[in-house]
Scaffold this motif. Structure first.
Motif, short mmCIF file in Angstrom:
data_model
loop_
_atom_site.label_atom_id
_atom_site.label_comp_id
_atom_site.label_asym_id
_atom_site.label_seq_id
_atom_site.Cartn_x
_atom_site.Cartn_y
_atom_site.Cartn_z
N PRO A 84 -49.82 -37.11 19.83
CA PRO A 84 -51.27 -36.94 20.04
C PRO A 84 -51.65 -36.75 21.50
CG PRO A 84 -50.89 -38.66 18.44
CD PRO A 84 -49.54 -38.27 18.97
N LEU A 85 -51.10 -37.58 22.40
CA LEU A 85 -51.44 -37.43 23.82
C LEU A 85 -50.94 -36.11 24.38
CD1 LEU A 85 -50.95 -40.88 25.63
CD2 LEU A 85 -53.07 -39.67 25.08
N GLY A 86 -49.73 -35.74 24.02
CA GLY A 86 -49.18 -34.49 24.51
C GLY A 86 -49.99 -33.29 24.06
N LEU A 87 -50.39 -33.29 22.80
CA LEU A 87 -51.18 -32.17 22.27
C LEU A 87 -52.54 -32.08 22.95
CD1 LEU A 87 -50.37 -32.62 18.48
CD2 LEU A 87 -49.50 -30.84 19.99
N LEU A 88 -53.19 -33.23 23.13
CA LEU A 88 -54.50 -33.22 23.77
C LEU A 88 -54.41 -32.83 25.24
CD1 LEU A 88 -55.98 -36.44 22.14
CD2 LEU A 88 -56.68 -34.07 21.70
N ALA A 89 -53.36 -33.30 25.91
CA ALA A 89 -53.18 -32.95 27.33
C ALA A 89 -52.94 -31.46 27.49
CB ALA A 89 -52.01 -33.74 27.91
N ALA A 90 -52.14 -30.88 26.60
CA ALA A 90 -51.88 -29.44 26.67
C ALA A 90 -53.16 -28.65 26.41
CB ALA A 90 -50.80 -29.06 25.66
N SER A 91 -53.95 -29.09 25.46
CA SER A 91 -55.21 -28.41 25.16
C SER A 91 -56.16 -28.48 26.34
CB SER A 91 -55.86 -29.05 23.93
OG SER A 91 -57.10 -28.47 23.65
N ALA A 92 -56.23 -29.65 26.98
CA ALA A 92 -57.11 -29.80 28.14
C ALA A 92 -56.63 -28.94 29.30
CB ALA A 92 -57.15 -31.27 28.57
N ALA A 93 -55.31 -28.89 29.50
CA ALA A 93 -54.76 -28.08 30.59
C ALA A 93 -55.03 -26.60 30.38
CB ALA A 93 -53.25 -28.34 30.72
N ARG A 94 -54.87 -26.15 29.16
CA ARG A 94 -55.14 -24.73 28.88
C ARG A 94 -56.62 -24.41 29.11
NH1 ARG A 94 -51.62 -25.84 24.48
NH2 ARG A 94 -53.42 -26.06 23.07
N LYS A 95 -57.50 -25.30 28.72
CA LYS A 95 -58.93 -25.08 28.91
C LYS A 95 -59.29 -24.95 30.39
CE LYS A 95 -63.46 -27.06 27.79
NZ LYS A 95 -63.97 -25.81 27.19
N ASP A 96 -58.60 -25.75 31.23
CA ASP A 96 -58.90 -25.75 32.66
C ASP A 96 -58.04 -24.76 33.44
OD1 ASP A 96 -60.76 -27.72 32.25
OD2 ASP A 96 -59.41 -29.37 32.78
N LYS A 129 -45.06 -22.79 19.41
CA LYS A 129 -46.40 -22.50 19.93
C LYS A 129 -46.79 -23.49 21.01
CE LYS A 129 -51.20 -21.86 18.44
NZ LYS A 129 -52.13 -21.87 17.28
N PHE A 130 -46.49 -24.78 20.77
CA PHE A 130 -46.83 -25.82 21.75
C PHE A 130 -46.07 -25.63 23.06
CE2 PHE A 130 -45.50 -29.92 23.61
CZ PHE A 130 -46.74 -30.40 24.03
N HIS A 131 -44.76 -25.52 22.99
CA HIS A 131 -43.96 -25.44 24.22
C HIS A 131 -44.14 -24.11 24.95
CE1 HIS A 131 -41.84 -29.25 23.94
NE2 HIS A 131 -41.71 -29.06 22.65
N ASN A 132 -44.36 -23.04 24.23
CA ASN A 132 -44.55 -21.73 24.87
C ASN A 132 -45.90 -21.62 25.56
OD1 ASN A 132 -42.03 -20.94 24.05
ND2 ASN A 132 -42.72 -19.46 22.54
N SER A 133 -46.82 -22.55 25.28
CA SER A 133 -48.14 -22.50 25.91
C SER A 133 -48.10 -23.00 27.35
CB SER A 133 -49.15 -23.32 25.11
OG SER A 133 -48.88 -24.71 25.19
N GLY A 134 -47.01 -23.64 27.74
CA GLY A 134 -46.87 -24.12 29.11
C GLY A 134 -46.16 -23.11 29.99
N SER A 135 -45.90 -23.51 31.23
CA SER A 135 -45.22 -22.62 32.18
C SER A 135 -43.72 -22.86 32.22
CB SER A 135 -45.80 -22.83 33.58
OG SER A 135 -47.17 -22.52 33.61
N GLY A 136 -43.22 -23.79 31.41
CA GLY A 136 -41.79 -24.07 31.38
C GLY A 136 -41.51 -25.20 30.42
N CYS A 137 -40.40 -25.10 29.71
CA CYS A 137 -39.97 -26.14 28.77
C CYS A 137 -38.59 -26.63 29.22
CB CYS A 137 -39.91 -25.59 27.36
SG CYS A 137 -39.24 -26.74 26.14
#
Length: 349
Positions: A84-96, A129-137
């Motif tokens: 849950p925290l990871g998903l919400l943090a990724a969503s917040a980061a993408r928004k910003d 989808k989750f990991h590819n949304s970041g800049s590196g896994c």
């Protein structure tokens, strides 16, 4: 880079490789002047994860997580888990438009399928989808990197692990009962279904079997395998002394991505028996510090002949200082990639 925020759903009171890895990495980073902050379930109300109450699921929403990320004021965001925290943090980061990295610690699809009738393809699609949304896994081994790349994961970065060679070392004396027959074949780790522990417990071996660790299967296995010595969870020097007291470390897992416990056992001078799968293949391979076989009994018995000093020598190739440096380099590379992509997008406007 001078500051990093690590968001993780895996945290105390859990005792596992994810928690140990991020804690030791943070210690090493702080030793070279990097400020490391953590956002964990301890900051929120939680509820226990079904079938695994040691895992606490945070009860919060994106706005709160977003404000906490901003309050830490760190240069880089790393999301260690897909909870849950990871998903919400990724969503917040993408928004910003904030760059972030992730890490792939656990073969989550296999973990889920061991408990629920969920197709692996569904879980991998969601994780991709989750990991590819970041800049590196970040991944721990070559085997995992190859596996995930074939499944469509992008921007994979290597982040190996280390071992505390001062804590995990050969010790004199014994912590096991004196009347426990030798040789001692030992498993250390979570006592949970995804660890495939029964494959070890069902082996026809001379001597004794010892299980060190806690988890949701502990009491059930204690009742079923009355000839096995279960110690419960151990930490620190006491844990290291248990490792050191074993003759062979048996690692029956088929779903781990690395296996920190393998390094800890080797550092204590204990040879490893395991299946030839991801994790053992990368750490043990052809080093001669263990035996890998589809016949786990054969591997366990053959490992008895391996010199203990050779096992420790192999473990010394892994240090937490090198692991932390690799982690930091990945964070810097991911930030640079993110900035480069923004610059290209603006130039194309």
């Amino acid at each position: 880079m001078s500051s990093i925020l690590i968001v993780t759903d895996a945290w105390h009171p859990q005792i596992n490789g994810v928690v140990r890895s991020i804690e030791r990495t943070a210690e090493e980073l702080e030793a070279i002047g990097i400020r490391v902050e953590f956002l964990t379930p301890q900051a929120f109300k939680t509820l226990p994860c079904p079938t695994y109450p040691e895992i606490r699921l945070s009860l919060t929403h994106r706005g709160i997580v977003r404000r906490k990320i901003e309050a830490f004021d760190c240069e880089h965001l790393h999301i260690a888990t897909e909870g849950p925290l990871g998903l919400l943090a990724a969503s917040a980061a993408r928004k910003d438009g904030r760059p972030f990295t992730t890490s792939y610690h656990t073969r989550f699809p296999e973990y889920v399928s061991a408990r629920l009738p969920v197709p692996l393809s569904w879980s991998y699609s969601w994780l991709r989808k989750f990991h590819n949304s970041g800049s590196g896994c970040m991944v721990a081994t070559r085997s995992l990197e190859q596996d995930l790349r074939e499944r469509g994961f992008l921007n994979l970065m290597r982040w190996s692990r280390g071992v505390d060679e001062e804590l995990f070392r050969p010790y004199e004396g014994s912590v096991l009962p004196e009347d426990l027959p030798r040789p001692v074949f030992m498993y250390v780790g979570r006592v949970a279904v995804e660890k495939n522990i029964e494959a070890f417990l069902d082996l026809k071996l001379g001597g004794s079997k010892v299980v060190v660790g806690g988890g949701p299967q502990l009491e059930a296995l204690r009742r079923e395998y009355r000839d096995v010595h279960f110690t419960g969870p151990k930490v620190g020097e006491e844990l290291a002394r248990y490792y050191s007291d074993a003759d062979v470390f048996v690692f029956p897992s088929l779903t781990d991505t690395f296996g920190n416990v393998i390094l800890e056992a080797l550092a204590c001078g204990v040879p490893v028996a395991a299946y030839p799968v991801m994790g053992p293949l990368d750490v043990i391979g052809d080093t001669g510090a263990g035996v890998l076989s589809q016949d786990l009994r054969e591997a366990a018995e053959a490992a008895l002949d391996i010199p203990r000093e050779h096992c420790r020598k192999i473990a010394m190739n892994y240090t937490w200082a090198a692991s932390a440096r690799q982690f930091l380099d990945n964070c810097i590379a991911a930030r640079d990639l993110h900035n480069s992509m923004i610059a290209e997008a603006r130039a194309a406007e």
